[in-house]
Design a protein around this motif. Sequence first.
Motif, mmCIF file in Angstrom:
data_model
loop_
_atom_site.group_PDB
_atom_site.id
_atom_site.type_symbol
_atom_site.label_atom_id
_atom_site.label_comp_id
_atom_site.label_asym_id
_atom_site.label_seq_id
_atom_site.Cartn_x
_atom_site.Cartn_y
_atom_site.Cartn_z
ATOM 1 N N LEU A 1 11.841 -13.248 26.756
ATOM 2 C CA LEU A 1 11.989 -12.674 25.067
ATOM 3 C C LEU A 1 11.074 -13.299 24.749
ATOM 4 N N ASP A 2 10.836 -12.524 23.627
ATOM 5 C CA ASP A 2 9.934 -12.574 22.232
ATOM 6 C C ASP A 2 10.624 -12.568 21.382
ATOM 7 N N GLU A 3 9.746 -13.908 20.459
ATOM 8 C CA GLU A 3 10.105 -14.089 19.609
ATOM 9 C C GLU A 3 10.059 -12.980 17.757
ATOM 10 N N PHE A 4 9.377 -11.826 18.611
ATOM 11 C CA PHE A 4 8.250 -11.180 17.404
ATOM 12 C C PHE A 4 8.498 -9.835 17.980
ATOM 13 N N VAL A 5 8.412 -8.957 16.552
ATOM 14 C CA VAL A 5 8.705 -7.346 17.209
ATOM 15 C C VAL A 5 7.539 -6.622 16.016
ATOM 16 N N ILE A 6 6.857 -5.759 15.926
ATOM 17 C CA ILE A 6 6.221 -4.976 15.348
ATOM 18 C C ILE A 6 6.718 -3.727 14.896
ATOM 19 N N LEU A 7 6.607 -3.425 14.072
ATOM 20 C CA LEU A 7 7.218 -2.445 13.078
ATOM 21 C C LEU A 7 5.965 -1.937 12.316
ATOM 22 N N VAL A 8 6.020 -0.079 12.841
ATOM 23 C CA VAL A 8 4.449 0.413 12.274
ATOM 24 C C VAL A 8 5.596 1.367 10.785
ATOM 25 N N LEU A 9 4.551 0.989 10.028
ATOM 26 C CA LEU A 9 5.356 2.101 8.887
ATOM 27 C C LEU A 9 4.134 3.567 8.874
ATOM 28 N N LYS A 10 4.116 4.267 8.845
ATOM 29 C CA LYS A 10 3.010 5.409 8.506
ATOM 30 C C LYS A 10 3.360 6.129 6.891
ATOM 31 N N LYS A 11 2.248 6.043 6.248
ATOM 32 C CA LYS A 11 2.932 6.816 5.262
ATOM 33 C C LYS A 11 3.056 7.855 5.693
ATOM 34 N N ASP A 12 3.523 9.128 4.307
ATOM 35 C CA ASP A 12 3.855 10.223 4.246
ATOM 36 C C ASP A 12 2.822 11.105 4.314
ATOM 37 N N HIS A 13 2.504 12.583 5.076
ATOM 38 C CA HIS A 13 1.193 13.226 5.008
ATOM 39 C C HIS A 13 0.428 13.322 3.324
ATOM 40 N N CYS A 14 1.469 14.243 2.660
ATOM 41 C CA CYS A 14 0.856 14.787 1.777
ATOM 42 C C CYS A 14 0.525 13.088 0.795
ATOM 43 N N LEU A 15 0.770 12.469 0.906
ATOM 44 C CA LEU A 15 0.393 11.123 0.321
ATOM 45 C C LEU A 15 -0.818 10.900 0.342
ATOM 46 N N GLN A 16 -0.909 10.735 1.850
ATOM 47 C CA GLN A 16 -1.654 10.116 2.532
ATOM 48 C C GLN A 16 -3.260 10.572 2.330
ATOM 49 N N HIS A 17 -2.395 11.951 2.590
ATOM 50 C CA HIS A 17 -4.142 12.881 2.217
ATOM 51 C C HIS A 17 -4.674 13.242 0.414
ATOM 52 N N GLU A 18 -3.900 12.994 0.018
ATOM 53 C CA GLU A 18 -3.586 12.287 -2.116
ATOM 54 C C GLU A 18 -4.421 11.492 -1.690
ATOM 55 N N GLN A 19 -4.823 10.282 -0.990
ATOM 56 C CA GLN A 19 -5.227 8.963 -1.270
ATOM 57 C C GLN A 19 -6.428 8.486 -0.750
ATOM 58 N N ASP A 20 -6.523 9.496 0.628
ATOM 59 C CA ASP A 20 -7.888 9.975 1.427
ATOM 60 C C ASP A 20 -8.422 10.414 0.449
ATOM 61 N N ALA A 21 -8.853 11.740 -0.679
ATOM 62 C CA ALA A 21 -9.662 11.884 -1.258
ATOM 63 C C ALA A 21 -10.376 11.478 -2.678
ATOM 64 N N SER A 22 -9.025 9.925 -2.740
ATOM 65 C CA SER A 22 -9.928 9.402 -3.527
ATOM 66 C C SER A 22 -10.228 8.025 -3.148
ATOM 67 N N SER A 23 -10.381 7.504 -1.906
ATOM 68 C CA SER A 23 -10.151 5.866 -1.404
ATOM 69 C C SER A 23 -11.347 5.851 -0.581
ATOM 70 N N SER A 24 -11.773 5.041 -0.848
ATOM 71 C CA SER A 24 -13.125 4.850 0.251
ATOM 72 C C SER A 24 -12.904 3.747 0.759
ATOM 73 N N SER A 25 -11.614 3.342 1.902
ATOM 74 C CA SER A 25 -11.225 1.548 2.538
ATOM 75 C C SER A 25 -11.491 2.446 3.272
ATOM 76 N N PRO A 26 -12.671 1.193 4.223
ATOM 77 C CA PRO A 26 -13.485 1.617 5.438
ATOM 78 C C PRO A 26 -12.471 1.479 6.427
ATOM 79 N N SER A 27 -11.063 1.408 6.223
ATOM 80 C CA SER A 27 -9.704 1.865 7.314
ATOM 81 C C SER A 27 -8.353 2.539 6.995
ATOM 82 N N GLN A 28 -7.790 3.088 8.142
ATOM 83 C CA GLN A 28 -6.991 3.877 7.585
ATOM 84 C C GLN A 28 -5.649 2.462 8.262
ATOM 85 N N VAL A 29 -5.754 2.099 8.962
ATOM 86 C CA VAL A 29 -4.267 1.277 9.773
ATOM 87 C C VAL A 29 -5.157 -0.703 8.927
ATOM 88 N N ILE A 30 -3.839 -0.900 9.274
ATOM 89 C CA ILE A 30 -3.793 -2.909 8.774
ATOM 90 C C ILE A 30 -2.621 -2.972 9.064
#
Length: 910
Positions: A6-35
């Motif tokens: 019985l663990d007291e935590f749960v990990i919720l995983v949310l992924k960005k919309d594909h189209c929105l992600q594509h737009e931000q990938d083109a303009s973003s220099s973020s070193p990681s895609q997961v946080i």
Amino acid sequence: MALSSLDEFVILVLKKDHCLQHEQDASSSSPSQVISISASEIASWDLSEIPAYASVKIRVHRTRLIEESSYFQGLLSGSFSESGLDHVSVDWNLETFLNLLMCLYGYAIDVTSTSFLPLFEAALYFGVERLLSICKSWISVLVSSNDPASPKLDLSDLIQMWSFGLEHAGDFLPDLCTAYLAKNFMLVKSDEYFGSVPYELLISCIKHPHLTVHSEMHLADALLFWLDAERRMSGFSESRQDNTINLMEQVRFSLLPLWFIAERSKSHGFSKFADQSMELVIKLIKIPSTYLVDSLTDGPPADLRLRLTKYTEILDLSGCRQLNEACVLLAVLPNSYFSSLRWRKSLKSFLKNPEDDERNREHLSYGTLPILSFESLKEIDMSKCQRLNYKFVIKCFSKSFPSLRKLRAAYLLNIKVFTVLELLQNFRQLTEVDLTVDIAPIIPVQASLFYSGRGHCSLSNITRLTLEGRSDICDMGLQSISRLCDSLCYLNIKGCALLSDACIAYVIQRCKYLCSLIVCYTSFSENSILALCASISMTNEHMDSNSLAPKLQMLHMSKCEGISETSLFNLISQTQKMKSLCLRDTKVSDSVLCEFPGSSLEALDISNTTISRMALVRVISRNPNLKSLKARGCKNLLQLQGDGRTDYSSPLFSAHEVFKSLSKGSGLEELEIGWGFSYFSLESLRPAVSFLRAISVGLGASLGEDALKLLSSACPLLESIVLYFQEISDSALASIPTSLKHLQELALSYCFGDISIQSFKFSMPSLRKLRLERVTRWMTSDDLFVLTQSCPNVTELSLVGCLHLNSDCQPIISGGWPGMIYLHLEECGSITDNGVTSLYGCIALEDLLLRHNGSGIQKSFLLDATLKEIFLLNFYRSFQCFGWYLWTCVMQRKAASMPQNGRRKKEVTS
């Protein structure tokens, strides 16, 4: 991975919309895609940075999710397969879900017009009652708030909320959206999305008890705009025709101004209601207040009650000549009052004798009638409402509108200037009063009697007072007012011909906060200037060493004569804060104007003076933010060479100095110019006139065809063009309607050139004022008909020297422009040979001039007009026909009908 304990935590995983992600990938220099983030550190979350990641893993307390969300309660503690996992995928907008989690953990979230619907939808889907309650509370407070500083809903967001509510949220959200739209109707009716409001939402809004509009005219105008937008989008259909009828039937036609009905009589959506509206208004004009009450057998119909709600801030009654005391009372009495069987009798007892003594009327109004109070109402405009008894209005309004700040009662000859004292006594919060009447034609009258009322009057809060055109006010009257208005900042006494220079000086001396002064066409002279400069005391009080001149921001003194150059020099040299200066028709010299020390001037008028280009260059170069320049009739602006020819290389016309300075600021919005102005002047001025809204070019200028074409392209925002003594042509005029879509006024006076009806065959739906004086000698009845088709919305028309017009033109004018307010016809052939009965169709006419148009008019004209309830129902601003004879008859008729009641009768002289 399955849970082993019985663990007291749960990990919720949310992924960005594909189209929105594509737009931000083109303009973003973020070193990681997961946080990965944890709810334990929620206070340190950076909501501007986290949504930039393609995937976010959130470590959340399982128990908190189960307790706060019915969705996760079923998912994590039920029989679903996810209940045994430590990672759960969530398909939702990342930013919205982060705010939802913050709400779960008790942190404040920001609800806005844009974020409300995503948060509300998330609260419903995930079953988060805490967030649902926050959203409901936010929009409920917003809808009920009367605070002008409260946030506003964007109309596009409101439409989405309403549509979502219909599908998912029952009646709660649609009802609140309807209430908000009703309360803020005046704000949203000018929104770009107003034409997209669904019919069901609009009709619910119009029927809502909190519908708040300034006037019935504003409501009708908004509905006509919406109907026009819907017609363009959906075309003609039977259901749309039903919608039109249902919407327009909500308008209270009895409360519309007559000119508005006439002007819109051909409009789509209103044409079938125009005759009914006109009949109702004219009928109401004929019925006295007591008869109106007698006719109400089943209680007051809604069509007669002004729309007043607890949210009403502005009430615009201007132009509603049909309104009487009964109409006002019906609006300020509660519905419960009319449930009594005796309501009609008590109402009639109040209205029966408007000349009852003050004590009895006060007893009736405060004791018998349960008059409602509308605390939010701050401003009233009752201009041209001649049938309202001003004594009654003051008493009634003072109880119903205790927070009144602004009152405009212009063009009402039955309101005398001594009424100001009564206003000051009854409205303690009043700050602005406007009692303007027209200055011309000036009819000699005796000054109205002025009394100070009973007892001592305390000081008022009046800061703005307009008495323009009040030729009946005398020195004693203005002095009495000024003693109560120590806070006065703005005073307009333009055209108050009976006031002496000593009186004006006295008022200036008393009102130490005065910063705006309009004294055109008065006796403003030496004493007044000395008072402004603190060089003389007219009040027998201690002299204040601080003069008003350095504080002046507005000074208009057109046609003020008898001022020495020395006095004018002393005044102008101290006005460093001046923003608007009018010296038109004065003897101001270059030496005086050159001493003007200000640098914040926005409006300058030196028309018909001897000012030269050098003095003007000096002032303009110091005031780069000048928006209005009026310099017509200034012959000295024309720089001549030795042979008498115009020197267009002078600084004024080459823009080396003048226009260079103008271009540094925000640009001109209004220009009146004459001598020496040419195509080259306009070309050099081009950078400064892109925002020009009004231009008037007079004698001494030489624009030519090229300049008129340049005007259309260089000044796309022009709303007014006035040309005197200019060369014009069909090709030049054709560029005006095709390029200037906002044009509202076109005046061509004494212009020369070869023009024909071809110049006016282009559609100009925005045009409201048209003056053709000595430029269309060839005009015939057929040409006039073409004008009515090209310019269907004209309300002011002046035709001079149209020699081929005949009596057939009258029905063309009244039929083509039924909303005509101002009509001047001079030397127009034989247009009145057969009388003027066809002009009776112009029921909204206020200003009529007929001169040298044929053999004359019938002797019974005045009587016929009265019987047909046409001209004499309306306010006379000017009525001239073959000199002063007819005007004198009208004024004598009015004077004869005025009640005596112990007052001195106005004398009329021809």
